[in-house]
Design a protein around this motif. Structure first.
Motif, PDB file in Angstrom:
ATOM      1  N   LEU A  55       0.826  -1.201   0.000  1.00 18.62           N
ATOM      2  CA  LEU A  55       0.000   0.000   0.000  1.00 18.62           C
ATOM      3  C   LEU A  55       0.864   1.256   0.000  1.00 18.62           C
ATOM      4  CD1 LEU A  55      -2.844  -1.018   2.494  1.00 18.62           C
ATOM      5  CD2 LEU A  55      -2.972  -0.829  -0.003  1.00 18.62           C
ATOM      6  N   ALA A  56       2.020   1.206   0.659  1.00 20.01           N
ATOM      7  CA  ALA A  56       2.940   2.344   0.634  1.00 20.01           C
ATOM      8  C   ALA A  56       3.505   2.555  -0.763  1.00 20.01           C
ATOM      9  CB  ALA A  56       4.070   2.121   1.638  1.00 20.01           C
ATOM     10  N   LEU A  57       3.762   1.470  -1.485  1.00 17.52           N
ATOM     11  CA  LEU A  57       4.223   1.587  -2.869  1.00 17.52           C
ATOM     12  C   LEU A  57       3.145   2.210  -3.750  1.00 17.52           C
ATOM     13  CD1 LEU A  57       6.035  -1.845  -3.402  1.00 17.52           C
ATOM     14  CD2 LEU A  57       7.103   0.404  -3.253  1.00 17.52           C
ATOM     15  N   ALA A  58       1.891   1.812  -3.526  1.00 20.38           N
ATOM     16  CA  ALA A  58       0.784   2.406  -4.283  1.00 20.38           C
ATOM     17  C   ALA A  58       0.675   3.894  -3.999  1.00 20.38           C
ATOM     18  CB  ALA A  58      -0.525   1.691  -3.940  1.00 20.38           C
ATOM     19  N   GLU A  59       0.888   4.268  -2.749  1.00 20.28           N
ATOM     20  CA  GLU A  59       0.839   5.685  -2.393  1.00 20.28           C
ATOM     21  C   GLU A  59       1.959   6.470  -3.081  1.00 20.28           C
ATOM     22  OE1 GLU A  59       1.172   8.468   1.642  1.00 20.28           O
ATOM     23  OE2 GLU A  59       0.866   6.298   1.805  1.00 20.28           O
ATOM     24  N   ALA A  60       3.139   5.864  -3.171  1.00 21.90           N
ATOM     25  CA  ALA A  60       4.259   6.524  -3.841  1.00 21.90           C
ATOM     26  C   ALA A  60       3.964   6.721  -5.326  1.00 21.90           C
ATOM     27  CB  ALA A  60       5.530   5.696  -3.661  1.00 21.90           C
ATOM     28  N   GLU A  61       3.352   5.709  -5.952  1.00 18.38           N
ATOM     29  CA  GLU A  61       2.989   5.859  -7.365  1.00 18.38           C
ATOM     30  C   GLU A  61       1.945   6.969  -7.518  1.00 18.38           C
ATOM     31  OE1 GLU A  61       4.832   4.498  -9.285  1.00 18.38           O
ATOM     32  OE2 GLU A  61       5.520   2.601  -8.474  1.00 18.38           O
ATOM     33  N   GLY A  62       1.097   7.136  -6.505  1.00 18.30           N
ATOM     34  CA  GLY A  62       0.118   8.224  -6.539  1.00 18.30           C
ATOM     35  C   GLY A  62       0.789   9.592  -6.537  1.00 18.30           C
ATOM     36  N   ARG A  63       1.894   9.717  -5.810  1.00 14.52           N
ATOM     37  CA  ARG A  63       2.641  10.986  -5.828  1.00 14.52           C
ATOM     38  C   ARG A  63       3.222  11.251  -7.209  1.00 14.52           C
ATOM     39  NH1 ARG A  63       4.617   8.855  -0.917  1.00 14.52           N
ATOM     40  NH2 ARG A  63       6.655   8.421  -1.864  1.00 14.52           N
ATOM     41  N   ALA A 108       9.442  -4.445 -14.118  1.00 15.83           N
ATOM     42  CA  ALA A 108       8.803  -3.207 -14.581  1.00 15.83           C
ATOM     43  C   ALA A 108       9.408  -1.992 -13.878  1.00 15.83           C
ATOM     44  CB  ALA A 108       7.296  -3.274 -14.333  1.00 15.83           C
ATOM     45  N   GLU A 109       9.636  -2.108 -12.578  1.00 23.15           N
ATOM     46  CA  GLU A 109      10.239  -0.998 -11.839  1.00 23.15           C
ATOM     47  C   GLU A 109      11.675  -0.744 -12.311  1.00 23.15           C
ATOM     48  OE1 GLU A 109       8.837   1.036 -10.022  1.00 23.15           O
ATOM     49  OE2 GLU A 109       7.097   0.134  -9.045  1.00 23.15           O
ATOM     50  N   GLY A 110      12.372  -1.825 -12.665  1.00 20.62           N
ATOM     51  CA  GLY A 110      13.751  -1.688 -13.112  1.00 20.62           C
ATOM     52  C   GLY A 110      13.886  -1.057 -14.488  1.00 20.62           C
ATOM     53  N   ILE A 130      14.436   2.395  -5.868  1.00 21.99           N
ATOM     54  CA  ILE A 130      14.172   1.809  -4.553  1.00 21.99           C
ATOM     55  C   ILE A 130      12.995   0.844  -4.620  1.00 21.99           C
ATOM     56  CG2 ILE A 130      13.442   2.323  -2.191  1.00 21.99           C
ATOM     57  CD1 ILE A 130      16.363   2.962  -2.799  1.00 21.99           C
ATOM     58  N   HIS A 131      11.983   1.200  -5.423  1.00 22.83           N
ATOM     59  CA  HIS A 131      10.822   0.313  -5.551  1.00 22.83           C
ATOM     60  C   HIS A 131      11.238  -1.060  -6.075  1.00 22.83           C
ATOM     61  CE1 HIS A 131       7.725   3.835  -5.850  1.00 22.83           C
ATOM     62  NE2 HIS A 131       8.358   3.790  -4.699  1.00 22.83           N
ATOM     63  N   GLU A 132      12.194  -1.072  -7.001  1.00 22.70           N
ATOM     64  CA  GLU A 132      12.661  -2.363  -7.525  1.00 22.70           C
ATOM     65  C   GLU A 132      13.240  -3.220  -6.407  1.00 22.70           C
ATOM     66  OE1 GLU A 132      15.761  -4.211 -10.866  1.00 22.70           O
ATOM     67  OE2 GLU A 132      15.777  -2.064 -10.420  1.00 22.70           O
ATOM     68  N   GLU A 133      14.010  -2.580  -5.513  1.00 23.77           N
ATOM     69  CA  GLU A 133      14.605  -3.326  -4.411  1.00 23.77           C
ATOM     70  C   GLU A 133      13.549  -3.770  -3.405  1.00 23.77           C
ATOM     71  OE1 GLU A 133      17.758  -4.415  -4.249  1.00 23.77           O
ATOM     72  OE2 GLU A 133      17.753  -3.615  -6.284  1.00 23.77           O
ATOM     73  N   VAL A 134      12.527  -2.952  -3.191  1.00 27.92           N
ATOM     74  CA  VAL A 134      11.448  -3.332  -2.281  1.00 27.92           C
ATOM     75  C   VAL A 134      10.726  -4.569  -2.813  1.00 27.92           C
ATOM     76  CG1 VAL A 134       9.236  -2.620  -1.297  1.00 27.92           C
ATOM     77  CG2 VAL A 134      11.129  -0.994  -1.387  1.00 27.92           C
ATOM     78  N   ILE A 135      10.394  -4.551  -4.101  1.00 25.59           N
ATOM     79  CA  ILE A 135       9.710  -5.700  -4.704  1.00 25.59           C
ATOM     80  C   ILE A 135      10.608  -6.924  -4.695  1.00 25.59           C
ATOM     81  CG2 ILE A 135       8.687  -6.594  -6.823  1.00 25.59           C
ATOM     82  CD1 ILE A 135       6.977  -4.559  -5.388  1.00 25.59           C
ATOM     83  N   ARG A 136      11.893  -6.712  -4.923  1.00 26.04           N
ATOM     84  CA  ARG A 136      12.831  -7.834  -4.869  1.00 26.04           C
ATOM     85  C   ARG A 136      12.784  -8.489  -3.488  1.00 26.04           C
ATOM     86  NH1 ARG A 136      17.203  -8.149  -8.117  1.00 26.04           N
ATOM     87  NH2 ARG A 136      17.264  -5.871  -8.358  1.00 26.04           N
TER      88      ARG A 136
END
Length: 376
Positions: A55-63, A108-110, A130-136
Motif C-alpha cells: 500500500l505504501a508503494l501504491a501511495e508513492a505511485e500516486g505521488r 517493470a520498476e527496473g 528503490i521500488h525495484e529493491e522493495v519488490i525484490r
C-alpha cells in the motif's frame, strides 16, 4: 532535491510543451495509475507488513501521478491507455498475486525511463530504483519457497525435453522404423522419469540430512549444569562453530545461567531466529518426496513432447521437424519462466535454453547418421 509532485524546473512557465511531450506525460500518468492499482490488488491478497509495504508503494505511485497531472494541467483529463505490460500485470495481480506477479513488477520498476527523462524529478527516478529493491525483497520469500521443488521441476522438464528429443533424433537418423522410434521414445520417457524421480529423492534427502547433521544439538542444555565453571568446555563448542572468543564466552555464560558476563548483548541467544533459519534452509532445499514427484512428473511431461508426432502417426522428416518445433517452443517457455523468477531477462534465458537443447539434439542426430551409415 525536488519533490516528486513538483514540476521539473527545466520546464519554465514560458516554455510551451509540445504535443509529443504531452503524449509522453499522459502515458506516464496512465502507467503510474496502473502500477498503483497493481500494488493495491496485491495488497488485497496479503496481510501484515507485506500489505502495508504494498500500500505504501501504491501511495508513492500516486505521488508520481500528481507530478504528471501538474505538468499536463488542463490536458490531464485526456486519458491514455496504460502500456500492454502494465495492463497484463494488473490482470495477473487481480487473478493470482503470486511470486510471478512480483517478479514481473520487479522488472517493470527496473525499466523506469525517469532517469533519462528531463521532465521527471531526480526524486522520482530514485523512487523507482528503490521500488525495484522493495519488490525484490517481497519476492525473496516466495522464491525461497519455490526454489527446492521448482529446481527439480525445471531440471526435470528440461531434461525430459532434451534427452528424449536427442534420443529420438539419434535413433531416427539411423533409418529405423517409426514404430521403433516411438517405442524407444516411450521407453526413454519412463526410464528417465523414474531415474530423475529416484535421483532427486536421494539428492534432497541427503542434502537435508547433511543440514541436520551440521546443526547444533541441545546436548549443551543438559550438560551445562555439570560442567566446571572455571574450565568451561562450552566455550570450545561455540568457538568450534565459528564464534569469536568473546561471543563464545557470553553464549556459554547464558547456557550455564550466568548473565553477568561483560560482553556484547548482541551475542545473546535467539531461539526464534534459529528456528526461522532452520525453516528457511529446509524451504529452499525442499522435501524429498516433493522433489521426486516434481521431477518425475515434469520429466515425463517434457519427454512426451518429442514423441507426440510419432504418437499421431507422423513419420520421416516431418515427424523430426515437428518434434524439434514442439520441443523448441517448450524450451523457450521453461527458459522464460526461469528468467522471470530469477529477475533476469526472460528472452535471454529462453534463447539460452533453446540453443542448449537443440544443440544437444543436433549432435546426437549427426552421430546417428554416422552410425547408421556405418551400419549399412
Amino acid at each position: 532535491m525536488n519533490s516528486p509532485s513538483s514540476p521539473d524546473p527545466a520546464f519554465s512557465d514560458s516554455s510551451v510543451p509540445s504535443n509529443a511531450d504531452k503524449k509522453r506525460w499522459r502515458q506516464y500518468l496512465a502507467d503510474e495509475q496502473a502500477e498503483a492499482a497493481t500494488y493495491r490488488y496485491l495488497a488485497e491478497r496479503r496481510d501484515g507488513e507485506e500489505r502495508d509495504i504494498l500500500l505504501a508503494l501504491a501511495e508513492a505511485e500516486g505521488r508520481h501521478e500528481e507530478h504528471w497531472r501538474t505538468l499536463l494541467g488542463d490536458d490531464a483529463g485526456r486519458k491514455a491507455r496504460a502500456s500492454f505490460r502494465n495492463r497484463v500485470l494488473g490482470l495477473l495481480a487481480r487473478r493470482f498475486g503470486s511470486v510471478f506477479v512480483l517478479a514481473l513488477a520487479q522488472r517493470a520498476e527496473g525499466r523506469s525511463p525517469y532517469a533519462q527523462d528531463p521532465n521527471a524529478t531526480s526524486a522520482m527516478a530514485a523512487d523507482e530504483q528503490i521500488h525495484e529493491e522493495v519488490i525484490r525483497g517481497l519476492a525473496t520469500r516466495g522464491r525461497t519457497r519455490l526454489s527446492g521443488n521448482f529446481r527439480a521441476a525445471v531440471f526435470g522438464a528440461n531434461d525430459g525435453l532434451v534427452s528424449n528429443l536427442a534420443l529420438i533424433m539419434g535413433i531416427g537418423a539411423t533409418g529405423v522404423s517409426s514404430t521403433f522410434i516411438l517405442i524407444s521414445g516411450l521407453a526413454g520417457l519412463l526410464a528417465g522419469a523414474l531415474s530423475m524421480g529416484a535421483g532427486e529423492y536421494v539428492s534432497v534427502r541427503s542434502q537435508r540430512e547433511l543440514l541436520e547433521a551440521s546443526r547444533p544439538t541441545q546436548i549443551t542444555l543438559s550438560a551445562a549444569k555439570s560442567l566446571d565453571i572455571d574450565a568451561n568446555e562450552l566455550v570450545l563448542v561455540y568457538r568450534a562453530r565459528g564464534m569469536t572468543k568473546e561471543a563464545a564466552e557470553h553464549r556459554a555464560a547464558e547456557r550455564m545461567g550466568l548473565y553477568s558476563c561483560d560482553c556484547d548483548p548482541s551475542f545473546s541467544l535467539n531461539p526464534e531466529a534459529d528456528a526461522e533459519d532452520k525453516r528457511d534452509e529446509h524451504e529452499s532445499v525442499g522435501t524429498g518426496l516433493g522433489a521426486a514427484a516434481s521431477s518425475f512428473c515434469f520429466f515425463a511431461s517434457g519427454a512426451v513432447i518429442p514423441v507426440l508426432p510419432y504418437l499421431f502417426g507422423l513419420t520421416g522428416m516431418t515427424a523430426v521437424v515437428l518434434s524439434c518445433v514442439l520441443v523448441g517452443l517448450a524450451l523457450l517457455m521453461t527458459g522464460a519462466v526461469v528468467g522471470l523468477l530469477s529477475g533476469a531477462s526472460p528472452l535471454k534465458r529462453a534463447l539460452r535454453q533453446l540453443a542448449i537443447g537443440l544443440g544437444a539434439a543436433a549432435a546426437t542426430y549427426l552421430l546417428g547418421m554416422v552410425f547408421g551409415t556405418t551400419a549399412l
